[in-house]
Design an enzyme around this catalytic site. Sequence first.
Site, PDB file in Angstrom:
ATOM      1  N   ASP A 164       9.197   2.455  12.145  1.00 49.35           N
ATOM      2  CA  ASP A 164       8.089   1.593  12.591  1.00 49.35           C
ATOM      3  C   ASP A 164       7.730   1.992  14.162  1.00 49.35           C
ATOM      4  O   ASP A 164       6.485   1.848  14.783  1.00 49.35           O
ATOM      5  CB  ASP A 164       8.483   0.161  12.302  1.00 49.35           C
ATOM      6  CG  ASP A 164       8.248  -0.402  11.040  1.00 49.35           C
ATOM      7  OD1 ASP A 164       7.337   0.014  10.233  1.00 49.35           O
ATOM      8  OD2 ASP A 164       8.652  -1.309  10.659  1.00 49.35           O
TER       9      ASP A 164
ATOM     10  N   THR B 111      11.522  -3.420   3.321  1.00 52.86           N
ATOM     11  CA  THR B 111      10.610  -4.238   4.061  1.00 52.86           C
ATOM     12  C   THR B 111      11.311  -5.543   4.020  1.00 52.86           C
ATOM     13  O   THR B 111      12.405  -5.759   3.384  1.00 52.86           O
ATOM     14  CB  THR B 111       9.155  -4.044   3.427  1.00 52.86           C
ATOM     15  OG1 THR B 111       8.466  -4.817   4.309  1.00 52.86           O
ATOM     16  CG2 THR B 111       9.047  -4.755   2.071  1.00 52.86           C
TER      17      THR B 111
ATOM     18  N   ASN C  77      13.947   0.561   8.078  1.00 51.33           N
ATOM     19  CA  ASN C  77      12.764   0.620   6.960  1.00 51.33           C
ATOM     20  C   ASN C  77      12.784   1.792   6.513  1.00 51.33           C
ATOM     21  O   ASN C  77      11.945   1.975   5.413  1.00 51.33           O
ATOM     22  CB  ASN C  77      11.511   0.273   7.726  1.00 51.33           C
ATOM     23  CG  ASN C  77      10.730   1.490   8.383  1.00 51.33           C
ATOM     24  OD1 ASN C  77      11.625   2.490   8.905  1.00 51.33           O
ATOM     25  ND2 ASN C  77       9.586   1.710   8.430  1.00 51.33           N
TER      26      ASN C  77
ATOM     27  N   LYS D 116      15.155  -5.915   5.709  1.00 53.54           N
ATOM     28  CA  LYS D 116      15.426  -4.751   6.975  1.00 53.54           C
ATOM     29  C   LYS D 116      16.763  -4.882   7.702  1.00 53.54           C
ATOM     30  O   LYS D 116      17.331  -3.768   8.194  1.00 53.54           O
ATOM     31  CB  LYS D 116      14.371  -4.944   7.844  1.00 53.54           C
ATOM     32  CG  LYS D 116      12.856  -4.093   7.299  1.00 53.54           C
ATOM     33  CD  LYS D 116      11.808  -4.227   8.452  1.00 53.54           C
ATOM     34  CE  LYS D 116      10.638  -3.595   7.972  1.00 53.54           C
ATOM     35  NZ  LYS D 116       9.575  -3.406   9.132  1.00 53.54           N
TER      36      LYS D 116
ATOM     37  N   ALA E   9       9.048  -6.638  13.575  1.00 52.62           N
ATOM     38  CA  ALA E   9       7.989  -5.728  14.016  1.00 52.62           C
ATOM     39  C   ALA E   9       8.011  -5.825  15.837  1.00 52.62           C
ATOM     40  O   ALA E   9       7.651  -4.635  16.157  1.00 52.62           O
ATOM     41  CB  ALA E   9       6.741  -5.976  13.658  1.00 52.62           C
TER      42      ALA E   9
ATOM     43  N   LEU F 104       0.915  -1.109   0.199  1.00 55.45           N
ATOM     44  CA  LEU F 104       0.190   0.073   0.132  1.00 55.45           C
ATOM     45  C   LEU F 104       0.834   1.179  -0.149  1.00 55.45           C
ATOM     46  O   LEU F 104       0.270   2.500  -0.103  1.00 55.45           O
ATOM     47  CB  LEU F 104      -0.926   0.006   1.201  1.00 55.45           C
ATOM     48  CG  LEU F 104      -2.033  -1.333   1.385  1.00 55.45           C
ATOM     49  CD1 LEU F 104      -2.467  -1.069   2.837  1.00 55.45           C
ATOM     50  CD2 LEU F 104      -3.058  -0.944   0.198  1.00 55.45           C
TER      51      LEU F 104
HETATM   52  P1  NAP Z   1       8.863 -11.298  11.249  1.00 57.95           P
HETATM   53  O1  NAP Z   1      10.299 -10.653  11.560  1.00 57.95           O
HETATM   54  O2  NAP Z   1       8.704 -12.770  10.320  1.00 57.95           O
HETATM   55  O3  NAP Z   1       8.514 -11.772  12.616  1.00 57.95           O
HETATM   56  C1  NAP Z   1       7.278 -12.615  13.081  1.00 57.95           C
HETATM   57  C2  NAP Z   1       7.227 -13.158  14.338  1.00 57.95           C
HETATM   58  O4  NAP Z   1       5.883 -13.768  14.572  1.00 57.95           O
HETATM   59  C3  NAP Z   1       8.341 -14.154  14.683  1.00 57.95           C
HETATM   60  O5  NAP Z   1       8.488 -14.046  16.015  1.00 57.95           O
HETATM   61  C4  NAP Z   1       7.746 -15.472  14.427  1.00 57.95           C
HETATM   62  O6  NAP Z   1       8.243 -16.508  14.974  1.00 57.95           O
HETATM   63  C5  NAP Z   1       6.197 -15.191  14.857  1.00 57.95           C
HETATM   64  N1  NAP Z   1       5.464 -16.098  14.031  1.00 57.95           N
HETATM   65  C6  NAP Z   1       5.183 -16.290  12.980  1.00 57.95           C
HETATM   66  N2  NAP Z   1       4.125 -17.019  12.791  1.00 57.95           N
HETATM   67  C7  NAP Z   1       3.601 -17.697  13.932  1.00 57.95           C
HETATM   68  C8  NAP Z   1       2.921 -18.537  14.409  1.00 57.95           C
HETATM   69  N3  NAP Z   1       1.997 -19.173  13.693  1.00 57.95           N
HETATM   70  N4  NAP Z   1       2.733 -18.669  16.034  1.00 57.95           N
HETATM   71  C9  NAP Z   1       3.256 -17.982  16.694  1.00 57.95           C
HETATM   72  N5  NAP Z   1       4.400 -17.167  16.116  1.00 57.95           N
HETATM   73  C10 NAP Z   1       4.353 -16.777  15.026  1.00 57.95           C
HETATM   74  O7  NAP Z   1       7.875 -10.527  10.845  1.00 57.95           O
HETATM   75  P2  NAP Z   1       7.575  -8.827  11.258  1.00 57.95           P
HETATM   76  O8  NAP Z   1       8.315  -8.125  10.213  1.00 57.95           O
HETATM   77  O9  NAP Z   1       7.966  -8.706  12.643  1.00 57.95           O
HETATM   78  O10 NAP Z   1       6.076  -8.754  10.951  1.00 57.95           O
HETATM   79  C11 NAP Z   1       5.097  -9.189  11.887  1.00 57.95           C
HETATM   80  C12 NAP Z   1       3.534  -8.726  11.300  1.00 57.95           C
HETATM   81  O11 NAP Z   1       3.765  -7.053  11.823  1.00 57.95           O
HETATM   82  C13 NAP Z   1       3.241  -8.885  10.071  1.00 57.95           C
HETATM   83  O12 NAP Z   1       1.934  -9.196   9.980  1.00 57.95           O
HETATM   84  C14 NAP Z   1       3.537  -7.567   9.233  1.00 57.95           C
HETATM   85  O13 NAP Z   1       2.428  -7.063   8.347  1.00 57.95           O
HETATM   86  C15 NAP Z   1       3.103  -6.616  10.617  1.00 57.95           C
HETATM   87  N6  NAP Z   1       3.521  -5.230  10.370  1.00 57.95           N
HETATM   88  C16 NAP Z   1       2.718  -4.307  10.497  1.00 57.95           C
HETATM   89  C17 NAP Z   1       3.298  -2.984  10.483  1.00 57.95           C
HETATM   90  C18 NAP Z   1       2.337  -1.784  10.295  1.00 57.95           C
HETATM   91  O14 NAP Z   1       2.647  -0.725  10.116  1.00 57.95           O
HETATM   92  N7  NAP Z   1       1.033  -1.924  11.121  1.00 57.95           N
HETATM   93  C19 NAP Z   1       4.626  -2.824  10.564  1.00 57.95           C
HETATM   94  C20 NAP Z   1       5.298  -3.879  10.427  1.00 57.95           C
HETATM   95  C21 NAP Z   1       5.035  -4.988  10.457  1.00 57.95           C
HETATM   96  P3  NAP Z   1       9.167 -17.197  13.812  1.00 57.95           P
HETATM   97  O15 NAP Z   1      10.565 -16.510  13.643  1.00 57.95           O
HETATM   98  O16 NAP Z   1       9.535 -18.450  14.791  1.00 57.95           O
HETATM   99  O17 NAP Z   1       8.637 -17.748  12.632  1.00 57.95           O
END
Ligand code: NAP
Length: 298
Positions: free
Chosen positions: A113, A73, A98, A77, A139, A22
């Site tokens: 973020d 992203t 980011n 990152k 995140a 987006l």
């Molecule tokens: P990431 O670096 O891949 O980290 C994801 C985390 O969630 C890791 O700790 C991962 O564990 C855990 N996880 C994944 N699947 C899981 C499950 N089924 N059960 C339990 N834990 C699980 O991703 P990220 O960048 O942090 O992003 C996370 C979320 O935040 C995404 O949905 C993203 O779109 C959102 N986000 C939103 C914004 C916003 O502006 N609103 C900004 C940034 C991110 P493992 O490493 O063991 O897989």
Amino acid sequence: MSAAPQQAYRFGLIGYPLGHSLSPLLHQAALKAQGLEGEYHLFPIPTDAHSAVHLQALLQRLRNEELHGLNITIPYKQAVIPFLDNLSPAASAIGAVNTIRWSNGRLIGENTDAPGLAADLAHLVQTPAVALVLGAGGAARAAVYALASAGWQVSVVSRRPEQARQLAQDLQTAIKGKASIYFALLSPEVLGDLAPGVSLILNATPVGMAPAVDASPWPEQVPLPPQAAVYDMVYNPAETRLLRAARAAGMRVRGGIGMLIEQAALAFEAWTGRPASRSAMRAALAEHGQALPSGTAQ
Ligand code: NAP
């Protein structure tokens, strides 16, 4: 901040995959609201043996001032950090960038973020107390930095406890004793123990994100604590299963769209030195069909 370009701004996003981003919509809206000319391009870089070369080629375009700002992203990152000249204190503490800008002959890595979340979270909770963060990825690192810097006591739970331990260790040093960060396994037992004492639950896992919208990071068998508010960083869908369940339990809830807008607005302001119109960005999302929460700052 970079000097204004002679003709039009050229911004972009590096990541992979980028199909449903987006960001172009948000930045085009901010440009238009300021009466500025410009474009926002997607630069998908597949993760293969050539990705570092492609990454460096795009960074060179910032140095040449052919580009005037880049967002980064997943999955770059962290990978981008060795190619930058300086990091902001937040980016350095979080260990993720980011937003990149070119300033005084240097490539600076920022993390918008964390302040983006802090700004949006203020619509949900005002007084720092005890927070429970689900997940320990990028995140979550930004979230814990924002919360702990604001004086929250934070517990981080993840399915790989070593990931949460590393997060707690890295950030505890960075926030210089402003708050305590605990870590534990993401399990029904641990959540059941912690829940009664928390005033904020923050989902920083992708669980519940489209297309798997029936999933929730909160186990069915653990009652949600009614005294807490819930923030879900997932923004698609606007109301996740976790938020629906929390709302049904009488809790105050907020999804991640406001944070998405804030992090983009802060990047735009860093690149242009001009204010980003949050209301124009929100209107662009609404026109696009994205459901929006009420009460986001204009
Ligand atoms: P990431 O670096 O891949 O980290 C994801 C985390 O969630 C890791 O700790 C991962 O564990 C855990 N996880 C994944 N699947 C899981 C499950 N089924 N059960 C339990 N834990 C699980 O991703 P990220 O960048 O942090 O992003 C996370 C979320 O935040 C995404 O949905 C993203 O779109 C959102 N986000 C939103 C914004 C916003 O502006 N609103 C900004 C940034 C991110 P493992 O490493 O063991 O897989």
